[in-house]
Design an enzyme around this catalytic site. Sequence first.
Site, PDB file in Angstrom:
ATOM      1  N   VAL A 140       0.850  -1.177   0.000  1.00 27.56           N
ATOM      2  CA  VAL A 140       0.000   0.000   0.000  1.00 27.56           C
ATOM      3  C   VAL A 140       0.888   1.229   0.000  1.00 27.56           C
ATOM      4  O   VAL A 140       2.059   1.171   0.367  1.00 27.56           O
ATOM      5  CB  VAL A 140      -0.956   0.032   1.218  1.00 27.56           C
ATOM      6  CG1 VAL A 140      -1.977  -1.077   1.117  1.00 27.56           C
ATOM      7  CG2 VAL A 140      -0.174  -0.076   2.518  1.00 27.56           C
ATOM      8  N   SER A 141       0.323   2.363  -0.395  1.00 30.83           N
ATOM      9  CA  SER A 141       1.129   3.563  -0.614  1.00 30.83           C
ATOM     10  C   SER A 141       1.477   4.309   0.662  1.00 30.83           C
ATOM     11  O   SER A 141       2.516   4.922   0.767  1.00 30.83           O
ATOM     12  CB  SER A 141       0.394   4.515  -1.572  1.00 30.83           C
ATOM     13  OG  SER A 141       0.201   3.889  -2.809  1.00 30.83           O
ATOM     14  N   THR A 142       0.591   4.309   1.661  1.00 28.55           N
ATOM     15  CA  THR A 142       0.851   5.061   2.883  1.00 28.55           C
ATOM     16  C   THR A 142       0.535   4.222   4.100  1.00 28.55           C
ATOM     17  O   THR A 142      -0.133   3.198   4.022  1.00 28.55           O
ATOM     18  CB  THR A 142      -0.021   6.339   2.942  1.00 28.55           C
ATOM     19  OG1 THR A 142      -1.389   5.953   3.146  1.00 28.55           O
ATOM     20  CG2 THR A 142       0.079   7.134   1.654  1.00 28.55           C
ATOM     21  N   GLN A 166      -3.142   3.274   4.984  1.00 28.06           N
ATOM     22  CA  GLN A 166      -3.857   2.207   4.305  1.00 28.06           C
ATOM     23  C   GLN A 166      -3.518   0.871   4.953  1.00 28.06           C
ATOM     24  O   GLN A 166      -2.614   0.779   5.783  1.00 28.06           O
ATOM     25  CB  GLN A 166      -3.488   2.186   2.815  1.00 28.06           C
ATOM     26  CG  GLN A 166      -3.939   3.421   2.062  1.00 28.06           C
ATOM     27  CD  GLN A 166      -3.506   3.389   0.610  1.00 28.06           C
ATOM     28  OE1 GLN A 166      -2.331   3.225   0.307  1.00 28.06           O
ATOM     29  NE2 GLN A 166      -4.469   3.525  -0.282  1.00 28.06           N
TER      30      GLN A 166
END
Length: 210
Positions: free
Chosen positions: A8-10, A13
């Site tokens: 996931v990007s951050t 999440q």
Amino acid sequence: MTIGYLRVSTDKQTVENQKSEIRAYCNDKLKITVDDWIEVVMSSRKDLRDRKIDELLSVLSKDDKVIVSELSRLGRSTQEVLQTIERLMNLHVELHIIKNNLVINPNNKNDFVSKAMVTLFGLFAELERDLISQRTKEALKSRKEQGVKLGKPEGTLQKSKYDEYKDRIIELKNLGLSLNKIVSNHLEPVMGKGNCSVQSLSTYITKRGL
């Protein structure tokens, strides 16, 4: 071995949705269970090593399966995604991309879909490299015409394809492995045959003072 690759990007999440999707896919369609998970919670701005692509590749062997929820989990750009797929293919690993309903299996010589996809991915990767090279040459030509002095300052080390594996090379060298063993057993499986050699690695080690 079947591995679920999650990213996931951050940190806001969660990988749970991806994990549930992969687990359901393996149970319902493949009738197998996931042997291991590689979970990455990292900004997409981080490089390949920080997103644990190397960790994923290092534990894989021929006929293993990698399951991802979608292509975008493999990289932050088309080039990175294609590069990762190419490296998986060199390891003869079967790749399942759930969202795209796509299975790429380089080991099945009778699977014409996989063979076509591997060929297409290779062509796209080559095309992207050519386009990047062309844009770079055009930009350099433009800067030269504007009178900008090109080139790095004297004494600056140029980026090397081995930089990504620098720590691993140091570790293996300190363990007493020969350069031939480092190349054949550790670098070729992830970089691909023809992309590394004892001579170029020796030059890299000397220039970097490793």
